[in-house]
Design a protein around this motif. Structure first.
Motif, PDB file in Angstrom:
ATOM      1  N   SER A   1      -5.276  30.043  -3.737  1.00 43.75           N
ATOM      2  CA  SER A   1      -5.135  30.953  -2.597  1.00 43.75           C
ATOM      3  C   SER A   1      -6.460  31.545  -2.132  1.00 43.75           C
ATOM      4  O   SER A   1      -6.470  32.419  -1.273  1.00 43.75           O
ATOM      5  N   TYR A   2      -7.569  31.119  -2.698  1.00 47.19           N
ATOM      6  CA  TYR A   2      -8.890  31.621  -2.321  1.00 47.19           C
ATOM      7  C   TYR A   2      -9.706  30.508  -1.671  1.00 47.19           C
ATOM      8  O   TYR A   2      -9.410  29.328  -1.819  1.00 47.19           O
ATOM      9  N   THR A   3     -10.756  30.906  -0.991  1.00 46.83           N
ATOM     10  CA  THR A   3     -11.797  29.970  -0.618  1.00 46.83           C
ATOM     11  C   THR A   3     -13.030  30.388  -1.415  1.00 46.83           C
ATOM     12  O   THR A   3     -13.267  31.572  -1.616  1.00 46.83           O
TER      13      THR A   3
ATOM     14  N   GLU B   1      -3.650  28.431   4.531  1.00 46.00           N
ATOM     15  CA  GLU B   1      -4.593  29.028   5.485  1.00 46.00           C
ATOM     16  C   GLU B   1      -5.821  28.167   5.737  1.00 46.00           C
ATOM     17  O   GLU B   1      -6.404  27.622   4.802  1.00 46.00           O
ATOM     18  N   SER B   2      -6.231  28.104   6.989  1.00 39.92           N
ATOM     19  CA  SER B   2      -7.547  27.558   7.318  1.00 39.92           C
ATOM     20  C   SER B   2      -8.559  28.682   7.174  1.00 39.92           C
ATOM     21  O   SER B   2      -8.230  29.857   7.335  1.00 39.92           O
ATOM     22  N   ALA B   3      -9.789  28.306   6.860  1.00 35.48           N
ATOM     23  CA  ALA B   3     -10.856  29.304   6.699  1.00 35.48           C
ATOM     24  C   ALA B   3     -12.005  28.947   7.631  1.00 35.48           C
ATOM     25  O   ALA B   3     -12.320  27.775   7.832  1.00 35.48           O
ATOM     26  N   ALA B   4     -12.612  29.996   8.197  1.00 34.24           N
ATOM     27  CA  ALA B   4     -13.771  29.822   9.079  1.00 34.24           C
ATOM     28  C   ALA B   4     -15.008  30.368   8.374  1.00 34.24           C
ATOM     29  O   ALA B   4     -14.973  31.455   7.796  1.00 34.24           O
ATOM     30  N   TYR B   5     -16.078  29.600   8.440  1.00 30.57           N
ATOM     31  CA  TYR B   5     -17.341  29.919   7.777  1.00 30.57           C
ATOM     32  C   TYR B   5     -18.388  30.108   8.874  1.00 30.57           C
ATOM     33  O   TYR B   5     -18.667  29.180   9.634  1.00 30.57           O
ATOM     34  N   TYR B   6     -18.973  31.307   8.947  1.00 28.26           N
ATOM     35  CA  TYR B   6     -19.844  31.687  10.055  1.00 28.26           C
ATOM     36  C   TYR B   6     -21.297  31.849   9.630  1.00 28.26           C
ATOM     37  O   TYR B   6     -21.582  32.317   8.529  1.00 28.26           O
ATOM     38  N   LYS B   7     -22.184  31.538  10.562  1.00 28.65           N
ATOM     39  CA  LYS B   7     -23.622  31.723  10.318  1.00 28.65           C
ATOM     40  C   LYS B   7     -24.023  33.194  10.344  1.00 28.65           C
ATOM     41  O   LYS B   7     -24.995  33.572   9.703  1.00 28.65           O
ATOM     42  N   ASN B   8     -23.312  34.009  11.086  1.00 31.15           N
ATOM     43  CA  ASN B   8     -23.665  35.426  11.193  1.00 31.15           C
ATOM     44  C   ASN B   8     -22.588  36.296  10.562  1.00 31.15           C
ATOM     45  O   ASN B   8     -21.448  35.860  10.381  1.00 31.15           O
TER      46      ASN B   8
ATOM     47  N   PHE C   1     -17.763  26.672  11.274  1.00 28.67           N
ATOM     48  CA  PHE C   1     -16.919  25.502  11.064  1.00 28.67           C
ATOM     49  C   PHE C   1     -15.651  25.971  10.378  1.00 28.67           C
ATOM     50  O   PHE C   1     -15.611  27.058   9.783  1.00 28.67           O
ATOM     51  N   ILE C   2     -14.601  25.168  10.481  1.00 33.44           N
ATOM     52  CA  ILE C   2     -13.299  25.516   9.917  1.00 33.44           C
ATOM     53  C   ILE C   2     -12.881  24.436   8.930  1.00 33.44           C
ATOM     54  O   ILE C   2     -12.994  23.241   9.211  1.00 33.44           O
ATOM     55  N   PHE C   3     -12.408  24.865   7.767  1.00 30.79           N
ATOM     56  CA  PHE C   3     -11.818  23.958   6.794  1.00 30.79           C
ATOM     57  C   PHE C   3     -10.342  24.305   6.656  1.00 30.79           C
ATOM     58  O   PHE C   3      -9.987  25.476   6.490  1.00 30.79           O
ATOM     59  N   VAL C   4      -9.491  23.289   6.705  1.00 30.78           N
ATOM     60  CA  VAL C   4      -8.064  23.501   6.465  1.00 30.78           C
ATOM     61  C   VAL C   4      -7.853  23.679   4.966  1.00 30.78           C
ATOM     62  O   VAL C   4      -8.747  23.402   4.161  1.00 30.78           O
ATOM     63  N   ALA C   5      -6.669  24.129   4.587  1.00 31.13           N
ATOM     64  CA  ALA C   5      -6.349  24.315   3.165  1.00 31.13           C
ATOM     65  C   ALA C   5      -6.595  23.021   2.404  1.00 31.13           C
ATOM     66  O   ALA C   5      -6.193  21.941   2.834  1.00 31.13           O
TER      67      ALA C   5
ATOM     68  N   SER D   1     -23.066  33.520   6.518  1.00 29.72           N
ATOM     69  CA  SER D   1     -23.152  34.975   6.326  1.00 29.72           C
ATOM     70  C   SER D   1     -21.803  35.683   6.317  1.00 29.72           C
ATOM     71  O   SER D   1     -21.738  36.858   5.967  1.00 29.72           O
ATOM     72  N   SER D   2     -20.725  35.000   6.724  1.00 34.81           N
ATOM     73  CA  SER D   2     -19.401  35.612   6.645  1.00 34.81           C
ATOM     74  C   SER D   2     -18.336  34.521   6.584  1.00 34.81           C
ATOM     75  O   SER D   2     -18.544  33.403   7.050  1.00 34.81           O
ATOM     76  N   ILE D   3     -17.199  34.887   5.978  1.00 33.94           N
ATOM     77  CA  ILE D   3     -16.093  33.952   5.790  1.00 33.94           C
ATOM     78  C   ILE D   3     -14.795  34.699   6.077  1.00 33.94           C
ATOM     79  O   ILE D   3     -14.597  35.817   5.596  1.00 33.94           O
ATOM     80  N   TYR D   4     -13.916  34.062   6.840  1.00 35.80           N
ATOM     81  CA  TYR D   4     -12.629  34.671   7.186  1.00 35.80           C
ATOM     82  C   TYR D   4     -11.529  33.620   7.114  1.00 35.80           C
ATOM     83  O   TYR D   4     -11.716  32.491   7.574  1.00 35.80           O
TER      84      TYR D   4
END
Length: 155
Positions: free
Chosen positions: A48-50, A103-110, A118-122, A143-146
């Motif tokens: 359940s984590y990224t 859940e998909s997760a988004a990984y951001y530069k800022n 970019f987005i990774f699916v589960a 720099s951030s992950i959601y």
């Protein structure tokens, strides 16, 4: 049984217990029953984590447990060090695994879900962001992950 006999038997029991423990540890090391130093970093990421790691192949400084585990979001990776290290996670991520159930997760530069992403699916993973995949230059730049349910930006 007198006190002297009891004392001798107690010493013998302690010696036998110590010897058995030593033999057990030796056999464990010889037979490879201990957890290997290069155990799988992917399995160290909680369900359940990224998770993110500093180095290739889901490790940080040679340690697969040296990760940052994200549940929902981390708005500023500069506030996080990889587990068990003093290495800051901001702008240092090379391996990524989204071990979310759905859940998909988004990984951001800022920070705060800003900049390129970019987005990774589960279940999606990449043990080497330096190879140009996902498209764009993301190695050592996150720099951030959601999780996508936690932000409307980019998902």
């Amino acid at each position: 049984m007198n006190k002297q006999d009891f004392g001798r038997k107690s010493k013998v029991r302690k010696f036998v217990a110590s010897a058995a423990a030593a033999v057990g540890l030796t056999l464990t090391a010889l037979l490879g029953l201990a957890t290997p130093a290069n155990a799988d970093g992917l399995s160290s990421c909680p369900t359940s984590y990224t998770c993110v790691w500093e180095d290739l192949n889901y490790e940080t400084n040679g340690n697969y447990l040296g990760r940052v585990s994200v549940y929902y979001y981390i708005p500023n990776l500069w506030q996080w060090d990889y587990d068990g290290t003093s290495v800051n996670a901001n702008d240092s991520v090379t391996s990524v695994y989204n071990k979310a159930n759905t859940e998909s997760a988004a990984y951001y530069k800022n920070s705060l879900a800003g900049g390129s992403y970019f987005i990774f699916v589960a279940g999606q993973k990449d043990g080497d962001l330096s190879n140009g995949s996902p498209s764009g230059s993301f190695n050592d730049q996150l720099s951030s992950i959601y999780y996508c349910s936690q932000t409307s930006v980019g998902c």
